[in-house]
Design an enzyme around this catalytic site. Structure first.
Site, PDB file in Angstrom:
ATOM      1  N   LYS A  52     -36.416   6.367  20.001  1.00 16.23           N
ATOM      2  CA  LYS A  52     -37.799   6.189  19.917  1.00 16.23           C
ATOM      3  C   LYS A  52     -38.488   5.064  19.653  1.00 16.23           C
ATOM      4  O   LYS A  52     -39.654   4.714  20.026  1.00 16.23           O
ATOM      5  CB  LYS A  52     -38.501   7.448  19.296  1.00 16.23           C
ATOM      6  CG  LYS A  52     -37.843   9.050  19.509  1.00 16.23           C
ATOM      7  CD  LYS A  52     -38.416   9.770  18.499  1.00 16.23           C
ATOM      8  CE  LYS A  52     -37.698  11.108  18.563  1.00 16.23           C
ATOM      9  NZ  LYS A  52     -37.918  11.956  17.312  1.00 16.23           N
ATOM     10  N   GLU A 108     -35.866  -3.135  22.989  1.00 16.45           N
ATOM     11  CA  GLU A 108     -35.382  -2.599  21.927  1.00 16.45           C
ATOM     12  C   GLU A 108     -36.541  -2.927  20.931  1.00 16.45           C
ATOM     13  O   GLU A 108     -36.972  -4.060  20.935  1.00 16.45           O
ATOM     14  CB  GLU A 108     -34.018  -3.028  21.415  1.00 16.45           C
ATOM     15  CG  GLU A 108     -32.845  -2.111  21.431  1.00 16.45           C
ATOM     16  CD  GLU A 108     -33.038  -0.613  20.641  1.00 16.45           C
ATOM     17  OE1 GLU A 108     -34.230  -0.447  20.256  1.00 16.45           O
ATOM     18  OE2 GLU A 108     -31.955  -0.137  20.214  1.00 16.45           O
ATOM     19  N   ASP A 109     -36.705  -2.132  19.961  1.00 14.54           N
ATOM     20  CA  ASP A 109     -37.584  -2.479  18.761  1.00 14.54           C
ATOM     21  C   ASP A 109     -36.858  -3.530  17.769  1.00 14.54           C
ATOM     22  O   ASP A 109     -37.638  -4.268  17.419  1.00 14.54           O
ATOM     23  CB  ASP A 109     -38.121  -1.190  18.021  1.00 14.54           C
ATOM     24  CG  ASP A 109     -37.131  -0.506  17.621  1.00 14.54           C
ATOM     25  OD1 ASP A 109     -35.907  -0.211  18.187  1.00 14.54           O
ATOM     26  OD2 ASP A 109     -37.191   0.447  16.661  1.00 14.54           O
ATOM     27  N   ASP A 112     -30.330  -4.261  14.192  1.00 17.21           N
ATOM     28  CA  ASP A 112     -29.955  -4.610  12.662  1.00 17.21           C
ATOM     29  C   ASP A 112     -28.665  -4.745  12.622  1.00 17.21           C
ATOM     30  O   ASP A 112     -28.337  -6.113  12.499  1.00 17.21           O
ATOM     31  CB  ASP A 112     -30.292  -3.026  12.317  1.00 17.21           C
ATOM     32  CG  ASP A 112     -30.253  -2.877  10.681  1.00 17.21           C
ATOM     33  OD1 ASP A 112     -29.690  -3.879  10.042  1.00 17.21           O
ATOM     34  OD2 ASP A 112     -30.480  -1.936   9.992  1.00 17.21           O
ATOM     35  N   LYS A 140     -32.943  -8.601  12.762  1.00 19.17           N
ATOM     36  CA  LYS A 140     -32.737  -8.934  11.366  1.00 19.17           C
ATOM     37  C   LYS A 140     -31.888 -10.016  11.291  1.00 19.17           C
ATOM     38  O   LYS A 140     -30.846 -10.452  11.989  1.00 19.17           O
ATOM     39  CB  LYS A 140     -32.207  -7.827  10.753  1.00 19.17           C
ATOM     40  CG  LYS A 140     -33.247  -6.595  10.451  1.00 19.17           C
ATOM     41  CD  LYS A 140     -32.606  -5.669   9.418  1.00 19.17           C
ATOM     42  CE  LYS A 140     -33.693  -4.549   9.094  1.00 19.17           C
ATOM     43  NZ  LYS A 140     -33.254  -3.613   8.244  1.00 19.17           N
ATOM     44  N   PHE A 158     -36.017  -3.213   4.621  1.00 19.39           N
ATOM     45  CA  PHE A 158     -36.349  -2.056   5.680  1.00 19.39           C
ATOM     46  C   PHE A 158     -37.785  -2.029   6.256  1.00 19.39           C
ATOM     47  O   PHE A 158     -38.708  -2.009   5.446  1.00 19.39           O
ATOM     48  CB  PHE A 158     -36.120  -0.730   4.904  1.00 19.39           C
ATOM     49  CG  PHE A 158     -36.065   0.492   5.998  1.00 19.39           C
ATOM     50  CD1 PHE A 158     -34.764   0.966   6.350  1.00 19.39           C
ATOM     51  CD2 PHE A 158     -37.120   1.256   6.334  1.00 19.39           C
ATOM     52  CE1 PHE A 158     -34.673   2.082   7.088  1.00 19.39           C
ATOM     53  CE2 PHE A 158     -37.270   2.296   7.218  1.00 19.39           C
ATOM     54  CZ  PHE A 158     -35.735   2.636   7.715  1.00 19.39           C
ATOM     55  N   VAL A 159     -38.114  -1.970   7.426  1.00 19.97           N
ATOM     56  CA  VAL A 159     -39.142  -2.228   8.028  1.00 19.97           C
ATOM     57  C   VAL A 159     -39.749  -1.070   8.756  1.00 19.97           C
ATOM     58  O   VAL A 159     -38.938  -0.315   9.512  1.00 19.97           O
ATOM     59  CB  VAL A 159     -39.480  -3.478   9.042  1.00 19.97           C
ATOM     60  CG1 VAL A 159     -39.263  -4.803   8.182  1.00 19.97           C
ATOM     61  CG2 VAL A 159     -38.166  -3.648  10.168  1.00 19.97           C
ATOM     62  N   ARG A 171     -44.197   5.636  12.690  1.00 20.50           N
ATOM     63  CA  ARG A 171     -44.112   4.890  13.705  1.00 20.50           C
ATOM     64  C   ARG A 171     -45.552   4.521  14.386  1.00 20.50           C
ATOM     65  O   ARG A 171     -45.577   3.549  15.024  1.00 20.50           O
ATOM     66  CB  ARG A 171     -43.740   5.922  14.879  1.00 20.50           C
ATOM     67  CG  ARG A 171     -41.909   6.275  14.646  1.00 20.50           C
ATOM     68  CD  ARG A 171     -41.659   7.129  15.733  1.00 20.50           C
ATOM     69  NE  ARG A 171     -40.269   7.614  15.527  1.00 20.50           N
ATOM     70  CZ  ARG A 171     -39.051   7.276  15.566  1.00 20.50           C
ATOM     71  NH1 ARG A 171     -38.743   5.917  15.713  1.00 20.50           N
ATOM     72  NH2 ARG A 171     -37.949   7.926  15.381  1.00 20.50           N
TER      73      ARG A 171
HETATM   74  C1  PRP Z   1     -32.637   1.902  15.657  1.00 18.45           C
HETATM   75  C2  PRP Z   1     -33.450   1.117  16.580  1.00 18.45           C
HETATM   76  C3  PRP Z   1     -32.116   0.685  17.454  1.00 18.45           C
HETATM   77  C4  PRP Z   1     -30.934   0.688  16.273  1.00 18.45           C
HETATM   78  C5  PRP Z   1     -30.768  -0.355  15.895  1.00 18.45           C
HETATM   79  O1  PRP Z   1     -32.855   3.272  16.251  1.00 18.45           O
HETATM   80  O2  PRP Z   1     -34.242   1.725  17.265  1.00 18.45           O
HETATM   81  O3  PRP Z   1     -31.749   1.514  18.332  1.00 18.45           O
HETATM   82  O4  PRP Z   1     -31.531   1.513  15.114  1.00 18.45           O
HETATM   83  O5  PRP Z   1     -29.516  -0.518  14.764  1.00 18.45           O
HETATM   84  P1  PRP Z   1     -28.151  -1.284  14.800  1.00 18.45           P
HETATM   85  O6  PRP Z   1     -28.432  -2.500  15.405  1.00 18.45           O
HETATM   86  O7  PRP Z   1     -27.490  -1.259  13.489  1.00 18.45           O
HETATM   87  O8  PRP Z   1     -27.151  -0.485  15.773  1.00 18.45           O
HETATM   88  P2  PRP Z   1     -32.605   4.639  15.389  1.00 18.45           P
HETATM   89  O9  PRP Z   1     -31.046   5.125  15.300  1.00 18.45           O
HETATM   90  O10 PRP Z   1     -33.452   4.556  13.834  1.00 18.45           O
HETATM   91  O11 PRP Z   1     -33.621   5.737  16.365  1.00 18.45           O
HETATM   92  P3  PRP Z   1     -35.238   5.426  16.680  1.00 18.45           P
HETATM   93  O12 PRP Z   1     -35.480   4.386  17.509  1.00 18.45           O
HETATM   94  O13 PRP Z   1     -35.186   6.979  17.391  1.00 18.45           O
HETATM   95  O14 PRP Z   1     -35.881   5.465  15.431  1.00 18.45           O
END
Ligand code: PRP
Length: 183
Positions: A52, A108-109, A112, A140, A158-159, A171
């Protein structure tokens, strides 16, 4: 805005310092939109938002691109007991679009660890798109990211905000903040 929120199971803490303002997000998104507009002239890219977290960025980025685009969404979920991404992801919602011979731009947002995007790229590449690129708002420091378009490199805090959550909260914040857990 006090930043204080309590709920069962929610890590105790507060909305911390503003890392990236709404105006900075708008300006950078416009720049990314200009680059994508130039790079994809004569093509009609398919923007693939990863739910999301990417929903805010996806909607603003799509409006900053000045060529016709299509949009679609995927939702994925990490497996396992860890709160950290394991790199093994389950598709919760797949694309509705056949991406064979399409120019796919994953939106992607945040990157990480980079494991989610690595998995997604492998999965979508197997469907034989004409091209596949990544546009990530935040990357990151230290992330393994092969993103062609990056909004902001950020420190390993953590953001939250602008789509990014903590236990599904925050969100809706219009800018990116650090989450400050209680000591
Ligand atoms: C977050 C973000 C990426 C992923 C990045 O999603 O949106 O999809 O984690 O992490 P990584 O690079 O360590 O794989 P999340 O699983 O938190 O779901 P969300 O987007 O629904 O919050």
């Amino acid at each position: 805005m006090s930043g204080e929120r309590t709920a069962p199971g929610l890590p105790a803490g507060r909305i911390g310092k503003e890392l990236i303002t709404a105006d900075e997000i708008t300006a950078r998104t416009a720049e990314l939109g200009d680059r994508i507009t130039a790079d994809y002239q004569g093509r009609r890219p398919l923007l693939v938002g990863v739910l999301k977290g990417a929903v805010m960025f996806m909607s603003d980025l799509a409006r900053a691109i000045r060529i016709p685009v299509e949009i679609d969404f995927m939702a994925v979920s990490s497996y396992g007991e860890s709160t950290q991404s394991s790199g093994v992801v389950r598709i919760v919602k797949d694309l509705e679009t056949d991406i064979r011979d399409r120019h796919v731009l994953i939106v992607e947002d945040i990157v990480d660890s980079g494991l989610t995007l690595r998995y997604l790229c492998e999965l979508l590449t197997a469907r034989q798109p004409a091209s596949i690129e990544i546009c990530a708002l935040l990357v990151k420091d230290g992330a393994q990211a092969d993103a062609r378009y990056v909004g902001f490199p950020i420190p390993p805090d953590f953001v939250i905000g602008y789509g990014l959550d903590l236990a599904e909260l925050y969100r809706e914040l219009p800018s990116i903040h650090v989450f400050e857990p209680d000591a």
